[in-house]
Every structure is written in structure tokens, then in C-alpha cells.
Design a protein around this motif. Structure first.
Motif, mmCIF file in Angstrom:
data_model
loop_
_atom_site.group_PDB
_atom_site.id
_atom_site.type_symbol
_atom_site.label_atom_id
_atom_site.label_comp_id
_atom_site.label_asym_id
_atom_site.label_seq_id
_atom_site.Cartn_x
_atom_site.Cartn_y
_atom_site.Cartn_z
ATOM 1 N N GLU A 109 32.373 69.638 41.366
ATOM 2 C CA GLU A 109 31.318 69.797 42.430
ATOM 3 C C GLU A 109 30.829 68.577 42.757
ATOM 4 O O GLU A 109 30.586 68.370 44.202
ATOM 5 C CB GLU A 109 29.978 70.556 41.842
ATOM 6 N N LYS A 110 30.634 67.470 42.256
ATOM 7 C CA LYS A 110 30.480 66.206 42.605
ATOM 8 C C LYS A 110 31.393 65.561 43.433
ATOM 9 O O LYS A 110 31.234 64.926 44.608
ATOM 10 C CB LYS A 110 30.208 64.930 41.381
ATOM 11 N N LYS A 111 32.977 65.801 43.212
ATOM 12 C CA LYS A 111 33.811 65.425 44.236
ATOM 13 C C LYS A 111 33.586 66.136 45.409
ATOM 14 O O LYS A 111 34.058 65.676 46.551
ATOM 15 C CB LYS A 111 35.163 65.808 43.409
ATOM 16 N N ILE A 112 33.406 67.473 45.227
ATOM 17 C CA ILE A 112 33.230 68.486 46.509
ATOM 18 C C ILE A 112 32.282 67.598 47.309
ATOM 19 O O ILE A 112 32.430 67.627 48.693
ATOM 20 C CB ILE A 112 33.229 69.846 46.244
ATOM 21 N N ILE A 113 31.123 67.411 46.869
ATOM 22 C CA ILE A 113 29.785 66.982 47.465
ATOM 23 C C ILE A 113 30.295 65.640 48.065
ATOM 24 O O ILE A 113 29.869 65.274 49.451
ATOM 25 C CB ILE A 113 28.544 66.940 46.617
ATOM 26 N N SER A 114 31.053 64.857 47.566
ATOM 27 C CA SER A 114 31.415 63.650 48.030
ATOM 28 C C SER A 114 32.066 63.604 49.231
ATOM 29 O O SER A 114 31.858 62.782 50.226
ATOM 30 C CB SER A 114 32.196 62.733 46.898
ATOM 31 N N ILE A 115 33.008 64.349 49.217
ATOM 32 C CA ILE A 115 33.867 64.780 50.509
ATOM 33 C C ILE A 115 33.003 65.223 51.420
ATOM 34 O O ILE A 115 33.403 64.664 52.803
ATOM 35 C CB ILE A 115 35.247 65.486 50.089
ATOM 36 N N LEU A 116 32.454 66.347 51.255
ATOM 37 C CA LEU A 116 31.533 66.672 52.231
ATOM 38 C C LEU A 116 30.758 65.766 52.968
ATOM 39 O O LEU A 116 30.563 65.500 54.191
ATOM 40 C CB LEU A 116 30.685 67.928 51.830
ATOM 41 N N LYS A 137 33.090 78.293 42.619
ATOM 42 C CA LYS A 137 33.320 79.148 41.549
ATOM 43 C C LYS A 137 34.517 80.004 41.851
ATOM 44 O O LYS A 137 35.000 80.237 43.036
ATOM 45 C CB LYS A 137 32.263 80.258 41.428
ATOM 46 N N ASP A 138 35.615 79.894 40.731
ATOM 47 C CA ASP A 138 37.007 80.550 40.790
ATOM 48 C C ASP A 138 37.745 80.045 42.351
ATOM 49 O O ASP A 138 38.457 80.858 42.875
ATOM 50 C CB ASP A 138 36.614 82.244 41.058
ATOM 51 N N GLY A 139 37.651 78.752 42.408
ATOM 52 C CA GLY A 139 38.624 77.967 43.514
ATOM 53 C C GLY A 139 37.735 78.132 44.939
ATOM 54 O O GLY A 139 38.287 77.789 45.790
ATOM 55 N N ILE A 140 36.624 78.891 45.220
ATOM 56 C CA ILE A 140 36.007 79.091 46.052
ATOM 57 C C ILE A 140 34.662 78.242 46.378
ATOM 58 O O ILE A 140 33.862 78.307 45.561
ATOM 59 C CB ILE A 140 35.800 80.548 46.358
ATOM 60 N N VAL A 141 34.941 77.471 47.356
ATOM 61 C CA VAL A 141 33.629 76.657 47.624
ATOM 62 C C VAL A 141 32.793 77.324 48.874
ATOM 63 O O VAL A 141 33.257 77.751 49.912
ATOM 64 C CB VAL A 141 34.165 75.253 48.389
ATOM 65 N N LYS A 142 31.372 77.315 48.659
ATOM 66 C CA LYS A 142 30.529 78.068 49.273
ATOM 67 C C LYS A 142 29.702 77.043 50.064
ATOM 68 O O LYS A 142 29.232 76.315 49.248
ATOM 69 C CB LYS A 142 29.995 79.180 48.921
ATOM 70 N N GLU A 173 42.098 71.977 42.952
ATOM 71 C CA GLU A 173 41.109 73.249 42.347
ATOM 72 C C GLU A 173 40.479 74.185 43.518
ATOM 73 O O GLU A 173 40.113 75.170 43.248
ATOM 74 C CB GLU A 173 39.986 72.699 41.613
ATOM 75 N N VAL A 174 40.498 73.622 44.790
ATOM 76 C CA VAL A 174 39.775 74.327 45.841
ATOM 77 C C VAL A 174 40.869 75.106 46.468
ATOM 78 O O VAL A 174 41.833 74.496 46.963
ATOM 79 C CB VAL A 174 39.221 73.446 46.711
ATOM 80 N N LYS A 175 40.526 76.416 46.611
ATOM 81 C CA LYS A 175 41.493 77.441 47.109
ATOM 82 C C LYS A 175 40.903 78.024 48.666
ATOM 83 O O LYS A 175 41.995 78.151 49.488
ATOM 84 C CB LYS A 175 41.822 78.626 46.324
ATOM 85 N N GLU A 176 39.863 78.001 48.695
ATOM 86 C CA GLU A 176 39.190 78.390 49.664
ATOM 87 C C GLU A 176 37.880 77.953 50.033
ATOM 88 O O GLU A 176 36.963 77.629 49.259
ATOM 89 C CB GLU A 176 39.083 80.146 49.774
ATOM 90 N N VAL A 177 37.367 77.930 51.388
ATOM 91 C CA VAL A 177 35.790 77.589 51.730
ATOM 92 C C VAL A 177 35.277 78.602 52.450
ATOM 93 O O VAL A 177 35.964 79.119 53.333
ATOM 94 C CB VAL A 177 35.904 76.305 52.488
ATOM 95 N N VAL A 178 34.356 79.059 52.126
ATOM 96 C CA VAL A 178 33.656 80.371 53.160
ATOM 97 C C VAL A 178 32.215 79.811 53.177
ATOM 98 O O VAL A 178 31.525 79.146 52.598
ATOM 99 C CB VAL A 178 33.555 81.589 52.228
ATOM 100 N N ALA A 179 31.504 80.139 54.518
ATOM 101 C CA ALA A 179 30.212 79.991 54.802
ATOM 102 C C ALA A 179 29.370 81.290 54.493
ATOM 103 O O ALA A 179 29.770 82.256 54.435
ATOM 104 C CB ALA A 179 29.988 79.880 56.376
#
Length: 180
Positions: A109-116, A137-142, A173-179
Motif C-alpha cells: 500500500e505504501k508503494k501504491i501511494i508513493s506511485i500515486l 485487496k486481492d490485487g484490486i486498488v480502489k 501485485e496490482v491487477k486492476e484499479v477501480v474508482a
């Protein structure tokens, strides 16, 4: 004071640049007057047809309903912003208005936030919006899209072709991004 405006990819959102600091502590979005005591935000939300106000570091994005034309509300918004700053105020929102809680994040999550924060937020800010991490959760970033990005016709394409591709590239680890 001269306030510039910029169009955004969302035809129902306009970016207002007062040439001064708007938020000294992150971004903030309000869609109902009852959500804030801030004088400027409440006044802008009182304009007929305005559906939301997004405050970035140095800009204000205003969202409107499709039924209203920018020509009918743009000059009112500019006048309200001018009046607000002419009273000597240095910024629209201060630290105490933001009650965001600090959460403990996992390493991914820290890595995701850093990229965002480093690669995506600056791009969406140019268009008058913001993107906030909500959950992984489960490869999905919300994520939550705010400001001009919220309700924008091209936001789905941006989310899938831009945000999702970038996160998947850097983080397998990231498979999908949803809003949400």
C-alpha cells in the motif's frame, strides 16, 4: 487580483487559478454546504447549478450541473474568490479543516501511494482534480477521483489506460484499479 480560468477535460468542471495559495495542507472536496463552515466554499456552493468545489494547493475546481452554462456562473465564482482574498486571507483552507486520519499501511500500500503521489497526482492536478488511495485487496486498488476528475467522461480511460497500466507496470501485485 486577476483570477485565471482553465478548461479541464470534464466539460462540467472549470479550474480557477487565483495566483495565491488555496490549500496549505493537501486537497479538499466539498459537495454540500452543510459539510463545511468555510465562507468561500459555502458561497460558491450557493451558486445555482454548482455541484461541488475542489480545493487544491493553488487552484479551485468548480463542478456544475449539465443544465447550467459556464457563462451564467463563471463571473459570480470569480467575484466570490476575489472578495474572499481581498479581505486579506492568505489561503482558503488551513490545517484544522482537514481531519484526515493517519492510517497504518502495508508495504505494498505504501508503494501504491508513493506511485500515486509522485507520478499520477501531479497529472490529475493539472486537470483540476485529484486521486486518493482508498484500499488494496486481492490485487484490486480502489481509488477516489475528486474535483474535475469526478464525473469526467474521460476518467474511465484515464483510470484504466493511465493509472492501472502504471501501477501494474511497477507493482505486479496490482491487477486492476477501480474508482469508488
Amino acid at each position: 487580483m486577476f483570477i485565471q480560468t482553465e478548461i479541464t477535460p470534464n466539460p462540467n468542471s472549470l479550474k480557477f487559478l487565483p495566483g495565491k495559495t488555496v490549500s496549505n495542507n493537501g486537497s479538499f472536496e466539498v459537495t454540500r454546504k452543510e459539510e463545511t463552515d468555510n465562507e468561500l466554499v459555502r458561497n460558491v456552493l450557493s451558486i445555482n447549478g454548482v455541484t461541488g468545489v475542489f480545493l487544491g494547493k493553488d487552484f479551485i475546481s468548480i463542478n456544475k450541473s449539465e443544465e447550467v452554462n459556464w457563462e451564467d456562473i463563471k463571473h459570480i465564482a470569480i467575484s466570490l474568490i476575489n472578495d474572499f482574498y481581498s479581505t486579506g486571507k492568505e489561503f482558503v483552507i488551513a490545517n484544522e479543516l482537514l481531519g484526515e486520519k493517519k492510517e497504518e499501511y502495508t508495504e505494498i500500500e505504501k508503494k501504491i501511494i508513493s506511485i500515486l503521489e509522485s507520478k499520477i497526482r501531479p497529472a490529475v492536478a493539472k486537470d483540476g482534480g485529484d486521486i486518493k488511495f482508498k484500499e488494496f485487496k486481492d490485487g484490486i486498488v480502489k481509488v477516489e477521483l475528486q474535483g474535475s476528475c469526478s464525473g469526467c467522461p474521460s476518467s474511465t480511460m484515464t483510470l484504466k489506460q493511465g493509472v492501472q497500466n502504471l501501477l501494474c507496470h511497477y507493482l505486479p501485485e496490482v491487477k486492476e484499479v477501480v474508482a469508488i
